[in-house]
Design an enzyme around this catalytic site. Sequence first.
Site, mmCIF file in Angstrom:
data_model
loop_
_atom_site.group_PDB
_atom_site.id
_atom_site.type_symbol
_atom_site.label_atom_id
_atom_site.label_comp_id
_atom_site.label_asym_id
_atom_site.label_seq_id
_atom_site.Cartn_x
_atom_site.Cartn_y
_atom_site.Cartn_z
ATOM 1 N N THR A 60 49.210 47.207 35.515
ATOM 2 C CA THR A 60 49.350 46.783 36.913
ATOM 3 C C THR A 60 49.878 45.362 37.007
ATOM 4 O O THR A 60 50.798 45.068 37.777
ATOM 5 C CB THR A 60 47.999 46.897 37.636
ATOM 6 O OG1 THR A 60 47.518 48.246 37.537
ATOM 7 C CG2 THR A 60 48.148 46.533 39.105
ATOM 8 N N ALA A 61 49.308 44.444 36.223
ATOM 9 C CA ALA A 61 49.711 43.036 36.301
ATOM 10 C C ALA A 61 51.165 42.846 35.905
ATOM 11 O O ALA A 61 51.939 42.179 36.606
ATOM 12 C CB ALA A 61 48.801 42.184 35.420
ATOM 13 N N GLU A 118 41.279 51.183 41.104
ATOM 14 C CA GLU A 118 41.989 52.037 42.044
ATOM 15 C C GLU A 118 41.773 51.647 43.497
ATOM 16 O O GLU A 118 42.303 52.296 44.390
ATOM 17 C CB GLU A 118 41.573 53.496 41.839
ATOM 18 C CG GLU A 118 41.975 54.031 40.462
ATOM 19 C CD GLU A 118 41.517 55.457 40.224
ATOM 20 O OE1 GLU A 118 40.413 55.795 40.700
ATOM 21 O OE2 GLU A 118 42.253 56.218 39.587
ATOM 22 N N ALA A 119 40.993 50.636 43.766
ATOM 23 C CA ALA A 119 40.733 50.215 45.142
ATOM 24 C C ALA A 119 41.357 48.848 45.382
ATOM 25 O O ALA A 119 41.379 48.000 44.492
ATOM 26 C CB ALA A 119 39.227 50.168 45.415
ATOM 27 N N LYS A 163 42.114 52.822 53.154
ATOM 28 C CA LYS A 163 40.784 52.246 52.941
ATOM 29 C C LYS A 163 40.505 51.213 54.020
ATOM 30 O O LYS A 163 41.286 50.278 54.208
ATOM 31 C CB LYS A 163 40.720 51.587 51.551
ATOM 32 C CG LYS A 163 39.423 50.841 51.274
ATOM 33 C CD LYS A 163 39.491 50.137 49.923
ATOM 34 C CE LYS A 163 38.271 49.252 49.705
ATOM 35 N NZ LYS A 163 38.339 48.477 48.460
ATOM 36 N N VAL A 211 54.121 35.181 17.916
ATOM 37 C CA VAL A 211 54.496 34.302 19.024
ATOM 38 C C VAL A 211 54.910 32.969 18.423
ATOM 39 O O VAL A 211 54.106 32.302 17.749
ATOM 40 C CB VAL A 211 53.334 34.115 20.015
ATOM 41 C CG1 VAL A 211 53.765 33.217 21.174
ATOM 42 C CG2 VAL A 211 52.847 35.467 20.538
ATOM 43 N N LEU A 250 43.884 40.683 33.630
ATOM 44 C CA LEU A 250 42.754 40.487 32.719
ATOM 45 C C LEU A 250 42.981 39.345 31.754
ATOM 46 O O LEU A 250 42.022 38.746 31.256
ATOM 47 C CB LEU A 250 42.502 41.786 31.941
ATOM 48 C CG LEU A 250 42.194 43.028 32.795
ATOM 49 C CD1 LEU A 250 42.013 44.248 31.904
ATOM 50 C CD2 LEU A 250 40.969 42.813 33.663
ATOM 51 N N GLU A 308 34.260 44.041 44.871
ATOM 52 C CA GLU A 308 34.958 43.886 46.150
ATOM 53 C C GLU A 308 36.471 44.120 46.003
ATOM 54 O O GLU A 308 37.256 43.668 46.834
ATOM 55 C CB GLU A 308 34.690 42.497 46.739
ATOM 56 C CG GLU A 308 33.330 42.363 47.409
ATOM 57 C CD GLU A 308 33.273 42.977 48.813
ATOM 58 O OE1 GLU A 308 34.311 43.445 49.294
ATOM 59 O OE2 GLU A 308 32.175 42.978 49.397
ATOM 60 N N ILE A 346 43.340 43.362 41.787
ATOM 61 C CA ILE A 346 44.762 43.434 42.120
ATOM 62 C C ILE A 346 45.139 42.276 43.045
ATOM 63 O O ILE A 346 46.236 41.722 42.950
ATOM 64 C CB ILE A 346 45.104 44.802 42.736
ATOM 65 C CG1 ILE A 346 45.025 45.891 41.652
ATOM 66 C CG2 ILE A 346 46.494 44.797 43.370
ATOM 67 C CD1 ILE A 346 45.291 47.298 42.147
#
Length: 492
Positions: free
Chosen positions: A15-16, A49-50, A78, A182, A327, A336, A340
């Site tokens: 996602t990130a 997922e929220a 939501k 790296v 992360l 809460e 994301i």
Amino acid sequence: MNNKKQRVVIAGGGTAGWMAAAALTRLLHNRVDVTLIESSDIGTVGVGEATIPTLVFFHQLLKIDEKAFMAATNATFKLGINFENWRTTQDSYLHAFGATGEDCWAAGFQHFWTRGRQLGLSGDFGQYCLERVAAEAHKFAHLPKNGLNYAFHIDAGRYAGFLRQLAEQAGLKRIDARIEKVVTCPADGFITQLQLDNGDRIDGDLFIDCTGFRGVLIEETLHTGYTDWSHWLLCDSAVAVQTESHAPPLPYTRCIAHEEGWQWRIPLQNRTGNGLVFCSKYLSDDAATQRLTGNIEGAALNDPKVIKFRPGRRVKQWNRNCVSLGLASGFIEPLESTSIHLIQQGIVRLLRMFPHGEVQQSVVDEFNRQSVDEIEHIRDFIILHYHVTERTDSAFWRHCKQMDVPDSLARRLTIFRESGQIHRKNNELFDDSWQQVMIGQGLLPEAYHPIADMMSEQELQNFLTHIKSNIDRTVAGLPTHSQYLNSLFNRT
């Protein structure tokens, strides 16, 4: 003017990584060359997922079509989060995304509600919030002028795939490989190159670390350091499983407290996401898995997956020429749905402070200052849920109730209890949410602003009745959440 394109290298997908890739390629496409490196052999955590309403505005910024996004991610709408068994094992309340009541220039609605409560005129605090009443009635629709604040439940894996398509269409280069080394500059420690297991050597000016908890660039290479918050946030583990849908999707997330943590239920169009967040000091992985699988609705679609984490933040989110997201930058549990949001805010902050040529330390320092303020504010908000409780039925809850909390949170709680006031700092994410959760957890103001006394009792009653009547009338005219989804996707 420096017309040279900045070479941005994103390490890691998920996602990130793909949120960053989509934003950079779509918004800075003529100023950057973006390369994303991820390995198909390395999985992602992928259980979040929220979301919260800020994602709606992020999508608007990127000109993402909402219907296409929802179809691609099996998303539902939501309106908030229902907290069950948090104050006591018999109580529940819904933290909704909208504002409660109507404020005046001097004081928030909670002051008028508090006076009304003392006079026996006020109903439940949530009755004066449109989003909460709509959520509890299982209703939803887009209203004019953003009249109903909402977010989404999404399939995180599908979301990353959706964003990947957008980024690649905008010119992003993706390389499927592992990072073997790296390379840094001996003079200043800046990252100069990533060496991959396929033999490629990727040079860059700015590197974005989306490699998850490991933090391959930000931590394993730059040794940035980590601030641990596990003494305030006891939960350090989660187990997740997906199940078949057994009922029409609700327009809210369920967070159900248990003896050593809490359980989530997140309804998508085609399935339900389930998880148990817990403290390993009080509950073993096996016991947590058994508890979750014994408290799900619908057949399991996959094997339960245990995830370990350490609550806290990276000492610097931006170090030298490396910015960490997701992360890799830290983690606050998903209570809460802020994970994301923090990715999104890191991206937007980077876009606003994007280096024009060389990285300037003064800009890096300001970026980190804002990042710390934001994540510490969210940290306090999460601690609030655990600390302000009447539960003493387990060692976990007794510890949460009795523990010392950050001074910043202790001040907020004292001010609200003694005066009903909430002082919003800078661009804090939560505002109305604080009072919804504090009142829901049983912390009620002992006093109110004197401006509330300027209304007669009859005027106050009329004021409260007018707000509630308008909300009830609006909700009565809304379709159910399921009906709206079906109409949106032309389903019968």
